[in-house]
Write an enzyme that holds these catalytic residues in place. Structure first.
Site, PDB file in Angstrom:
ATOM      1  N   LYS A  13       0.823  -1.213   0.000  1.00  0.00           N
ATOM      2  CA  LYS A  13       0.000   0.000   0.000  1.00  0.00           C
ATOM      3  C   LYS A  13       0.858   1.264   0.000  1.00  0.00           C
ATOM      4  CE  LYS A  13      -1.990  -1.185   3.897  1.00  0.00           C
ATOM      5  NZ  LYS A  13      -1.261  -2.449   4.171  1.00  0.00           N
ATOM      6  N   ARG A  88      -9.158   0.352   9.742  1.00  0.00           N
ATOM      7  CA  ARG A  88      -8.744  -1.014  10.064  1.00  0.00           C
ATOM      8  C   ARG A  88      -9.770  -1.755  10.914  1.00  0.00           C
ATOM      9  NH1 ARG A  88      -2.799   0.342   9.474  1.00  0.00           N
ATOM     10  NH2 ARG A  88      -1.660  -1.573   9.780  1.00  0.00           N
ATOM     11  N   ARG A 127      11.857  -5.303   4.776  1.00  0.00           N
ATOM     12  CA  ARG A 127      11.477  -3.901   4.527  1.00  0.00           C
ATOM     13  C   ARG A 127      12.448  -2.923   5.180  1.00  0.00           C
ATOM     14  NH1 ARG A 127       5.431  -2.071   5.402  1.00  0.00           N
ATOM     15  NH2 ARG A 127       5.671  -3.018   7.470  1.00  0.00           N
ATOM     16  N   ARG A 159      11.984  -1.088  10.699  1.00  0.00           N
ATOM     17  CA  ARG A 159      11.005  -0.699  11.713  1.00  0.00           C
ATOM     18  C   ARG A 159      11.057  -1.622  12.916  1.00  0.00           C
ATOM     19  NH1 ARG A 159       5.363   0.020   8.669  1.00  0.00           N
ATOM     20  NH2 ARG A 159       4.660  -1.020  10.555  1.00  0.00           N
ATOM     21  N   ARG A 170       0.533  -9.072  13.701  1.00  0.00           N
ATOM     22  CA  ARG A 170      -0.167  -8.115  12.837  1.00  0.00           C
ATOM     23  C   ARG A 170      -1.014  -8.825  11.787  1.00  0.00           C
ATOM     24  NH1 ARG A 170       4.942  -5.180  11.888  1.00  0.00           N
ATOM     25  NH2 ARG A 170       4.202  -4.329   9.930  1.00  0.00           N
TER      26      ARG A 170
HETATM   27  P1  ADP Z   1       2.300  -1.799   3.270  1.00  0.00           P
HETATM   28  O1  ADP Z   1       2.294  -0.297   3.211  1.00  0.00           O
HETATM   29  O2  ADP Z   1       1.081  -2.392   2.625  1.00  0.00           O
HETATM   30  O3  ADP Z   1       2.551  -2.330   4.635  1.00  0.00           O
HETATM   31  P2  ADP Z   1       4.841  -1.570   1.795  1.00  0.00           P
HETATM   32  O4  ADP Z   1       4.485  -0.719   0.634  1.00  0.00           O
HETATM   33  O5  ADP Z   1       5.604  -0.955   2.900  1.00  0.00           O
HETATM   34  O6  ADP Z   1       3.515  -2.300   2.374  1.00  0.00           O
HETATM   35  O7  ADP Z   1       5.614  -2.852   1.236  1.00  0.00           O
HETATM   36  C1  ADP Z   1       6.097  -3.861   2.107  1.00  0.00           C
HETATM   37  C2  ADP Z   1       7.453  -4.358   1.614  1.00  0.00           C
HETATM   38  O8  ADP Z   1       7.282  -5.055   0.373  1.00  0.00           O
HETATM   39  C3  ADP Z   1       8.460  -3.262   1.323  1.00  0.00           C
HETATM   40  O9  ADP Z   1       9.723  -3.753   1.657  1.00  0.00           O
HETATM   41  C4  ADP Z   1       8.333  -3.014  -0.181  1.00  0.00           C
HETATM   42  O10 ADP Z   1       9.539  -2.533  -0.741  1.00  0.00           O
HETATM   43  C5  ADP Z   1       7.999  -4.405  -0.692  1.00  0.00           C
HETATM   44  N1  ADP Z   1       7.082  -4.404  -1.857  1.00  0.00           N
HETATM   45  C6  ADP Z   1       6.048  -3.562  -2.087  1.00  0.00           C
HETATM   46  N2  ADP Z   1       5.403  -3.891  -3.241  1.00  0.00           N
HETATM   47  C7  ADP Z   1       6.054  -4.980  -3.738  1.00  0.00           C
HETATM   48  C8  ADP Z   1       5.874  -5.795  -4.911  1.00  0.00           C
HETATM   49  N3  ADP Z   1       4.888  -5.561  -5.790  1.00  0.00           N
HETATM   50  N4  ADP Z   1       6.723  -6.820  -5.094  1.00  0.00           N
HETATM   51  C9  ADP Z   1       7.724  -7.074  -4.199  1.00  0.00           C
HETATM   52  N5  ADP Z   1       7.947  -6.351  -3.078  1.00  0.00           N
HETATM   53  C10 ADP Z   1       7.125  -5.304  -2.842  1.00  0.00           C
HETATM   54  P1  ADP Z   2       1.698  -2.019   8.209  1.00  0.00           P
HETATM   55  O1  ADP Z   2       1.204  -1.500   6.894  1.00  0.00           O
HETATM   56  O2  ADP Z   2       3.002  -2.702   8.124  1.00  0.00           O
HETATM   57  O3  ADP Z   2       0.683  -2.805   8.961  1.00  0.00           O
HETATM   58  P2  ADP Z   2       1.341   0.629   9.404  1.00  0.00           P
HETATM   59  O4  ADP Z   2       2.466   1.558   9.243  1.00  0.00           O
HETATM   60  O5  ADP Z   2       0.104   0.873   8.610  1.00  0.00           O
HETATM   61  O6  ADP Z   2       1.954  -0.815   9.179  1.00  0.00           O
HETATM   62  O7  ADP Z   2       0.907   0.562  10.930  1.00  0.00           O
HETATM   63  C1  ADP Z   2       1.857   0.326  11.952  1.00  0.00           C
HETATM   64  C2  ADP Z   2       1.145   0.203  13.299  1.00  0.00           C
HETATM   65  O8  ADP Z   2       0.484   1.449  13.604  1.00  0.00           O
HETATM   66  C3  ADP Z   2       0.027  -0.832  13.344  1.00  0.00           C
HETATM   67  O9  ADP Z   2       0.516  -2.126  13.664  1.00  0.00           O
HETATM   68  C4  ADP Z   2      -0.851  -0.272  14.465  1.00  0.00           C
HETATM   69  O10 ADP Z   2      -0.287  -0.510  15.748  1.00  0.00           O
HETATM   70  C5  ADP Z   2      -0.771   1.232  14.212  1.00  0.00           C
HETATM   71  N1  ADP Z   2      -1.843   1.702  13.298  1.00  0.00           N
HETATM   72  C6  ADP Z   2      -1.700   2.276  12.074  1.00  0.00           C
HETATM   73  N2  ADP Z   2      -2.885   2.567  11.526  1.00  0.00           N
HETATM   74  C7  ADP Z   2      -3.827   2.167  12.430  1.00  0.00           C
HETATM   75  C8  ADP Z   2      -5.251   2.171  12.442  1.00  0.00           C
HETATM   76  N3  ADP Z   2      -5.973   2.657  11.405  1.00  0.00           N
HETATM   77  N4  ADP Z   2      -5.868   1.675  13.543  1.00  0.00           N
HETATM   78  C9  ADP Z   2      -5.183   1.195  14.592  1.00  0.00           C
HETATM   79  N5  ADP Z   2      -3.836   1.150  14.638  1.00  0.00           N
HETATM   80  C10 ADP Z   2      -3.160   1.632  13.569  1.00  0.00           C
END
Ligand code: ADP
Ligand code: ADP
Ligand code: ZN
Length: 215
Positions: A13, A88, A127, A159, A170
């Protein structure tokens, strides 16, 4: 254009949001980034959120609803926004619905990223993040200069919650509390599903094709 990027942690995302910001010139509203910025700045909000984030639990709904209400009423969201990581839970989605009625900005589309769990674990454990919100991957999408963010030049880092334990939690939390929103949005006819396993640029092209229906 008012978009929700939806999907499990690691689905891509944030990666797609950055590309969409550049292409459509509308802001990304990433609640995880907002919470991490608060943590870094040591605000009361950040301190309150930390214990939940470290464990991979959701931060309480009322905290998130407050954040999102403030953010979506800022001037730069006037032309549209890309929600990333919110909502969420069902109460968060209900609150969002009310806010959007108030500011007269209905959701155009919810893009639901599908990626299998094994890929998610591999993505999250490799990541690398930047404080500007950019995200990279050690092998799948490394920064051009090792350890340095392409977008802002700051140092990238892993992270604190991208550890094997917190990731598994998660994914469980996603399935229990967040996944029910797929049906919630499907019922309103705005849901579109994306195969998130393909290359970053292939996914982006598909998203652009979908969004061209709404521009
Ligand atoms: P989210 O915001 O949904 O948690 P991220 O955009 O941070 O996910 O992506 C999670 C990890 O996967 C990052 O290390 C990113 O570089 C990698 N990633 C994102 N999209 C792809 C893809 N289409 N193919 C392979 N790796 C990806
Ligand atoms: P990822 O895409 O890897 O799950 P995020 O960066 O979106 O990670 O979120 C990291 C953490 O921040 C989540 O595990 C949660 O603890 C908190 N968080 C983020 N967005 C929300 C939400 N909409 N509701 C509750 N907790 C949230
Ligand atoms: Zn950066």
């Amino acid at each position: 254009m008012n978009i929700i990027l939806f999907g499990p942690p690691g689905a891509g995302k944030g990666t797609q949001a950055k590309k969409l910001v550049e292409y459509y010139k509308i802001p990304q509203v990433a609640t995880g980034d907002i919470l991490r910025a608060n943590l870094r700045e040591g605000t009361e909000l950040g301190l309150a959120a930390k214990e939940y984030m470290d464990k991979g639990e959701l931060v309480p709904d009322e905290v998130l609803i407050g954040i999102i209400k403030n953010r979506l009423t800022e001037a730069d969201c006037e032309k549209g926004f890309i929600l990333d990581g919110y909502p969420r839970t069902i109460p968060q989605a209900d609150a969002l619905g009310e806010i959007l009625v108030e500011i007269e900005k209905p959701i155009d589309v919810v893009l639901n990223f599908e990626v299998p769990d094994e890929d998610l674990v591999e993505r999250i454990s490799g990541r690398l993040m930047c404080k500007c919100g950019a995200s990279y991957h050690k092998t799948f999408n490394p920064p051009e200069n090792e350890g340095i963010c392409d977008a802002c030049g700051a140092e990238v880092y892993q992270r604190a919650d991208d550890t094997a334990d917190a990731v598994q939690n998660r994914l469980d939390v996603y399935k229990k509390q967040t996944q029910p929103l797929i049906e919630y949005y499907d019922e309103t006819g705005v849901l579109r599903t994306i195969d998130g396993t393909r290359d970053i640029n292939v996914v982006f092209e598909e998203i652009k094709a979908i969004l061209s229906e709404f521009a």
